[in-house]
Scaffold this active site. Structure first.
Site, PDB file in Angstrom:
ATOM      1  CB  ALA A  59       1.896  -5.229  -8.772  1.00  0.00           C
ATOM      2  N   GLY A  98      -0.544  -1.537 -11.915  1.00  0.00           N
ATOM      3  CA  GLY A  98      -0.611  -2.653 -12.863  1.00  0.00           C
ATOM      4  C   GLY A  98      -2.011  -2.888 -13.376  1.00  0.00           C
ATOM      5  CD  GLU A 101       2.063  -0.687 -15.746  1.00  0.00           C
ATOM      6  OE1 GLU A 101       3.078  -0.344 -16.395  1.00  0.00           O
ATOM      7  OE2 GLU A 101       2.103  -1.365 -14.714  1.00  0.00           O
ATOM      8  CD  GLU A 121       2.605   2.073 -11.109  1.00  0.00           C
ATOM      9  OE1 GLU A 121       2.069   1.159 -11.751  1.00  0.00           O
ATOM     10  OE2 GLU A 121       2.183   3.247 -11.141  1.00  0.00           O
TER      11      GLU A 121
HETATM   12  N1  T1G Z   1      -1.310  -4.934  -3.073  1.00  0.00           N
HETATM   13  C1  T1G Z   1      -1.590  -5.600  -1.937  1.00  0.00           C
HETATM   14  N2  T1G Z   1      -2.551  -5.236  -1.045  1.00  0.00           N
HETATM   15  C2  T1G Z   1      -3.254  -4.144  -1.345  1.00  0.00           C
HETATM   16  C3  T1G Z   1      -3.014  -3.384  -2.513  1.00  0.00           C
HETATM   17  C4  T1G Z   1      -2.000  -3.825  -3.414  1.00  0.00           C
HETATM   18  N3  T1G Z   1      -1.720  -3.193  -4.547  1.00  0.00           N
HETATM   19  N4  T1G Z   1      -3.872  -2.334  -2.509  1.00  0.00           N
HETATM   20  C5  T1G Z   1      -4.612  -2.455  -1.391  1.00  0.00           C
HETATM   21  N5  T1G Z   1      -4.250  -3.524  -0.686  1.00  0.00           N
HETATM   22  C6  T1G Z   1      -4.847  -4.000   0.572  1.00  0.00           C
HETATM   23  C7  T1G Z   1      -4.546  -3.079   1.752  1.00  0.00           C
HETATM   24  O1  T1G Z   1      -3.339  -3.396   2.364  1.00  0.00           O
HETATM   25  C8  T1G Z   1      -5.735  -3.380   2.667  1.00  0.00           C
HETATM   26  O2  T1G Z   1      -5.472  -4.591   3.307  1.00  0.00           O
HETATM   27  C9  T1G Z   1      -6.880  -3.619   1.691  1.00  0.00           C
HETATM   28  O3  T1G Z   1      -6.259  -3.955   0.434  1.00  0.00           O
HETATM   29  C10 T1G Z   1      -7.751  -2.422   1.482  1.00  0.00           C
HETATM   30  O4  T1G Z   1      -6.941  -1.337   1.140  1.00  0.00           O
HETATM   31  C11 T1G Z   1       3.388  -3.454 -12.045  1.00  0.00           C
HETATM   32  C12 T1G Z   1       4.547  -1.942  -9.961  1.00  0.00           C
HETATM   33  C13 T1G Z   1      -6.871   0.760  -3.733  1.00  0.00           C
HETATM   34  C14 T1G Z   1      -7.069   3.168  -3.209  1.00  0.00           C
HETATM   35  O5  T1G Z   1      -0.229   1.708  -5.304  1.00  0.00           O
HETATM   36  O6  T1G Z   1      -3.950   2.971  -3.001  1.00  0.00           O
HETATM   37  O7  T1G Z   1       1.082  -2.048  -9.744  1.00  0.00           O
HETATM   38  O8  T1G Z   1      -5.359  -3.691   5.567  1.00  0.00           O
HETATM   39  O9  T1G Z   1      -7.257  -0.093   3.304  1.00  0.00           O
HETATM   40  O10 T1G Z   1      -8.524   3.064   1.685  1.00  0.00           O
HETATM   41  O11 T1G Z   1       3.582  -1.237 -12.658  1.00  0.00           O
HETATM   42  O12 T1G Z   1      -5.493   0.526  -1.179  1.00  0.00           O
HETATM   43  O13 T1G Z   1      -7.449  -4.780   4.757  1.00  0.00           O
HETATM   44  O14 T1G Z   1      -5.381  -6.157   5.140  1.00  0.00           O
HETATM   45  O15 T1G Z   1      -6.040   0.977   1.357  1.00  0.00           O
HETATM   46  O16 T1G Z   1     -10.267   1.954   0.257  1.00  0.00           O
HETATM   47  C15 T1G Z   1       0.255   0.120  -7.465  1.00  0.00           C
HETATM   48  C16 T1G Z   1      -2.394   0.755  -3.645  1.00  0.00           C
HETATM   49  C17 T1G Z   1       0.955  -1.134  -7.044  1.00  0.00           C
HETATM   50  C18 T1G Z   1      -2.503   1.076  -5.085  1.00  0.00           C
HETATM   51  C19 T1G Z   1      -8.055   1.429  -1.698  1.00  0.00           C
HETATM   52  N6  T1G Z   1      -0.996   0.215  -6.770  1.00  0.00           N
HETATM   53  N7  T1G Z   1      -3.666   0.709  -2.974  1.00  0.00           N
HETATM   54  O17 T1G Z   1      -7.941   2.261  -0.599  1.00  0.00           O
HETATM   55  O18 T1G Z   1      -8.509   0.583   1.255  1.00  0.00           O
HETATM   56  S1  T1G Z   1       2.534  -1.198  -7.846  1.00  0.00           S
HETATM   57  C20 T1G Z   1      -1.130   1.030  -5.729  1.00  0.00           C
HETATM   58  C21 T1G Z   1      -4.323   1.864  -2.677  1.00  0.00           C
HETATM   59  C22 T1G Z   1       2.151  -1.706  -9.436  1.00  0.00           C
HETATM   60  C23 T1G Z   1       2.951  -2.079 -11.764  1.00  0.00           C
HETATM   61  C24 T1G Z   1       3.277  -1.601 -10.412  1.00  0.00           C
HETATM   62  C25 T1G Z   1      -5.563   1.717  -1.860  1.00  0.00           C
HETATM   63  C26 T1G Z   1      -6.871   1.745  -2.672  1.00  0.00           C
HETATM   64  P1  T1G Z   1      -5.936  -4.801   4.762  1.00  0.00           P
HETATM   65  P2  T1G Z   1      -7.120   0.106   1.851  1.00  0.00           P
HETATM   66  P3  T1G Z   1      -8.877   2.035   0.703  1.00  0.00           P
END
Ligand code: T1G
Ligand code: NAD
Length: 694
Positions: A59, A98, A101, A121
């Site tokens: 998400a 997500g 999922e 999450e």
């Molecule tokens: N949403 C929005 N922006 C995101 C994002 C996300 N999920 N993941 C990464 N970004 C942006 C981040 O801010 C950065 O932006 C750029 O992408 C590169 O990321 C419904 C509720 C994927 C392992 O927790 O762990 O799904 O700084 O610098 O080190 O049940 O990003 O360039 O402007 O981190 O290579 C669950 C979160 C969401 C994964 C990559 N997902 N992301 O790491 O690059 S909740 C997460 C990460 C959800 C559902 C639920 C890491 C990465 P900018 P980065 P990286």
């Protein structure tokens, strides 16, 4: 989003760089593409994939501060699962939250080698809200599914514990392999295999009880308990109801203060890696070998972190015995890693082959970077840097690991001040993620870029700052330590102060930390800082008394606490209580009960007030950088978001009022509100108000 065709197979590609976050627009486009492919009679199967470096990171976290907008992911996943044609997910890179999922809602999954799947999450204070709590156990079993959701750690899809998650690891190009897989199942007249209809693997009730007990201990984290309950519902009610309940939990957690704080932390850690605003961008020099001068507590940890990053390391010590001791300890570290099967013997040998040592400074001549970690004594550092300036190659990056000294003063010991920065690691340096990267007015942009690139390749988080006297972290720490020592004088005991701050959420209280690091380290720094204290100001010499009594902490078996032989467990020590009572009597201080609320307030507000000065002086360019320093270097509780995020939640007018009342009660000498705090409070703003909207 693109929708393409390969003969009778539709290919839906999520295309939303950098990580295909499932924003509202992406979700809407995904629904439209799926609907179109389902409605097209010529289409017999659908492949769902992601462009760029990841299938999807889940998400869009930025949307969680807004009201939920349809189409909701939980419904999209259901729609895909209900599709009358086989939907095959083609997975690569990160398949998280997500995004995972979504893959679980598909009927089959093919993955490229190296693909990682996870349900992280919990690290955002949430739980999987789109069916992951019910579908993942059906593929990998309850134990693995629970572990994935409770530790939030991504796992390679090829790992044994994820058996059942993917149907095939692609041999060649992912798209081609997935199309071939689709054709095979169509040839076999395979129908959609809906994950929800897969039999639940037997669940040993003990699994839920064990995890429920474990998560109950996770302070300040409501999500883990909800995760265990949500997954357990798979054994208690029908699929649809369990998914709906988990969705409700997700929405409730989304608005919780803990999740808001953890989302702040997510972006704060990413913002901290951005190049400082207003500074000319620089070009990093390539560094293959790093020389570390001084192989004591910090030098050894720094050397291990560099070796772990694949670099060659030259250790330089003043004398042979110290050098031998350091090399022994580093070798022992890797021997232990072999024992724990983290690496094998060949890998250990390969790492240690990149380590060399010398007692002659000339050994640094071919290093692309020199990191100094000798005694915290300006005269010793001067001698070292004058020699380094003479020996090190012209292009070398020069760095000092000083905790409190002025990096600009140290740089001036050389004729190449533009090549000097501070790289302030935290103990143990091979473990702690944080590095304060201290730039001086003379540090060139190329030098800063090289330092940040080195820190990144060590998989550490570099926070750029300026200044001296402890930069960000130690400067705030000194204020907290001051208040904690004063409260000891006034009647509190070390175990009471530690208990109050641990219940606030700190992993370890200040006095247990002091015993761990060594009371003499804090004392030596306090001596250095004493010259900063105006004459006549209240001062406490308890550290001097502890050092005089040779109570240095764990390393001497006694400090603020006592330690039984071979144990690191901190036990209250009546001798310390007696020392404190005697000290207060001599200082003419009548001892009183200091309530936990007062302990937390004085410790935190002392830090926050100092942080406001740090921000106002431009020592860091973002308030969130202060949060990141304390979150990654000092064990500040993540669910509190960091000291300045916490202050904003309290409300700066409230913080100001509390500081003013402390000034009245305890004297203004230490409790004069910082000008920035006054300005922001009067303007009704917060420390993070200046932060650009996401
Ligand atoms: N949403 C929005 N922006 C995101 C994002 C996300 N999920 N993941 C990464 N970004 C942006 C981040 O801010 C950065 O932006 C750029 O992408 C590169 O990321 C419904 C509720 C994927 C392992 O927790 O762990 O799904 O700084 O610098 O080190 O049940 O990003 O360039 O402007 O981190 O290579 C669950 C979160 C969401 C994964 C990559 N997902 N992301 O790491 O690059 S909740 C997460 C990460 C959800 C559902 C639920 C890491 C990465 P900018 P980065 P990286
Ligand atoms: P330490 O006393 O454990 O190690 C210092 C080492 O430097 C010793 O082994 C000593 O033999 C060696 N040394 C001294 N002079 C030398 C010279 N001229 N040439 C080569 N080696 C020499 O100290 P430490 O705790 O590792 O601290 C080192 C530096 O790191 C200090 O500036 C300190 O403030 C800073 N620091 C310490 C910590 C911590 O928690 N210990 C954390 C961050 C930064």
């Amino acid at each position: 989003m693109t929708l393409a065709r390969d003969s009778d197979i539709a290919i839906v590609t999520i295309d939303h760089p950098p990580v295909n976050a499932l924003s509202q627009a992406v979700r809407a486009a995904l629904v439209a593409a799926i609907e179109e492919a389902v409605a097209d009679d010529e289409v017999r199967a659908i492949v769902l994939m992601g462009s760029g470096r990841a299938f999807s990171a889940g998400a869009d976290i930025r949307e969680f501060d807004l009201a939920p907008q349809p189409p909701h992911l939980v419904d999209i996943v259901q729609r895909i699962e209900d599709a009358p044609k086989p939907v095959i997910a083609a997975l690569h890179g990160d398949v998280l939250g997500g995004g995972c999922e979504l893959a679980l809602g598909c009927h089959y999954r093919v993955a490229a080698p190296g693909t990682q799947a996870g349900l992280p999450e919990v690290s955002l204070g949430l739980l999987p809200g789109s069916g992951g709590t019910q579908r993942m156990p059906r593929l990998v079993g309850f134990e693995t599914a629970l572990e994935m959701m409770l530790d939030g750690r991504p796992r390679p899809v090829a790992a044994a514990e994820l058996t059942g998650f993917v149907d095939e690891i692609a041999g060649g190009d992912l798209r081609a392999s997935t199309l071939a897989f689709a054709r095979n199942i169509l040839a076999a007249d395979a129908t959609p295999r809906r994950t929800r209809s897969l039999p639940l693997l037997a669940a040993n009730p003990e699994v839920f009880a064990r995890h429920a007990e474990a998560v109950a201990k996770r302070r300040g984290e409501p999500a883990p308990t909800r995760i265990v309950a949500a997954v357990k519902r798979a054994t208690e009610m029908n699929f649809g109801e369990a998914v709906a309940r988990a969705r409700a939990d997700f929405l409730a957690l989304r608005d919780s203060p803990e999740s808001r704080a953890l989302r702040h932390v997510f972006f704060a850690e990413r913002d901290a890696t951005r190049w400082p605003t207003g500074l000319t961008p620089g070009t990093a020099r390539s560094i293959e070998r790093v020389a570390v001068i001084g192989a004591g507590t910090m030098g050894q940890g720094i050397a291990i972190a560099l070796l772990d990053a694949g670099l060659a390391v030259t250790l330089v010590e003043a004398a042979e015995p110290a050098l031998a001791r350091a090399k022994e300890r580093i070798a022992a570290h890797y021997d232990a890693a072999v024992e724990k099967k983290r690496i094998d013997g060949d890998q250990r040998d390969a790492v240690l082959a990149r380590l060399s040592g010398s007692t002659a400074l000339d050994a640094i001549a071919d290093a692309g970077c020199v990191i100094e970690a000798v005694f915290e004594d300006i005269a010793v550092k001067r001698k070292v840097f004058e020699e380094v300036d003479r020996i090190a190659k012209r292009s070398a990056l020069l760095a000092t690991n000083t905790s409190y000294l002025d990096v600009a003063e140290i740089a001036a010991f050389t004729k190449r001040r533009k090549d000097v920065v501070g790289l302030h690691f935290f103990s143990p340096a091979n473990v702690m993620r944080l590095v304060e990267v201290i730039r001086t007015d003379a540090s060139s942009s190329d030098t800063l870029a090289s330092a940040l690139a080195l820190v990144k390749c060590m998989r550490k988080l570099g926070v750029v700052c300026k200044g001296k006297d402890g930069f960000v972290g130690n400067r705030m720490l000194a204020q907290r330590t001051r208040e904690c020592l004063f409260m000891l004088e006034e009647g509190a005991l070390p175990q009471e102060i530690d208990a109050a701050l641990e219940s606030f959420g700190f992993a370890l209280g200040p006095f247990a930390v002091s015993d761990l690091a060594g009371i003499d380290i804090g004392w030596r720094n306090a001596i250095l800082r004493r010259q900063l204290i105006e004459v006549g100001r209240r001062h406490c010499d308890l550290l001097d008394q502890m050092v005089a009594a040779k109570r240095l902490g764990q390393k001497t078996g006694a400090g603020w606490f006592r330690y039984e032989a071979g144990s690191r467990k901190a036990r209250p020590d009546p001798a310390v209580e007696a020392l404190l009572i005697d000290h207060s009597r001599k200082a003419g201080i009548e001892r009183r009960t200091v309530a936990p609320t007062e302990i937390v307030e004085r410790a935190l507000l002392a830090m926050i007030n100092e942080a406001a000065r740090i921000l106002d002086e431009g020592v860091v360019s973002r308030a969130s950088d202060v949060d990141v320093v304390w979150l990654t270097g000092y064990g500040f509780p993540r669910f509190r978001g960091g000291p300045l995020y916490y202050a904003d939640q309290l409300g700066l007018p409230q913080v100001l009022a509390r500081i003013e009342s402390l000034a009245e009660r305890l004297g203004a000498e230490y409790w004069t509100p910082a000008p920035l705090l006054q300005r922001l409070a009067q303007a009704g703003q917060g420390f993070h108000s200046a932060r650009p909207a996401r």
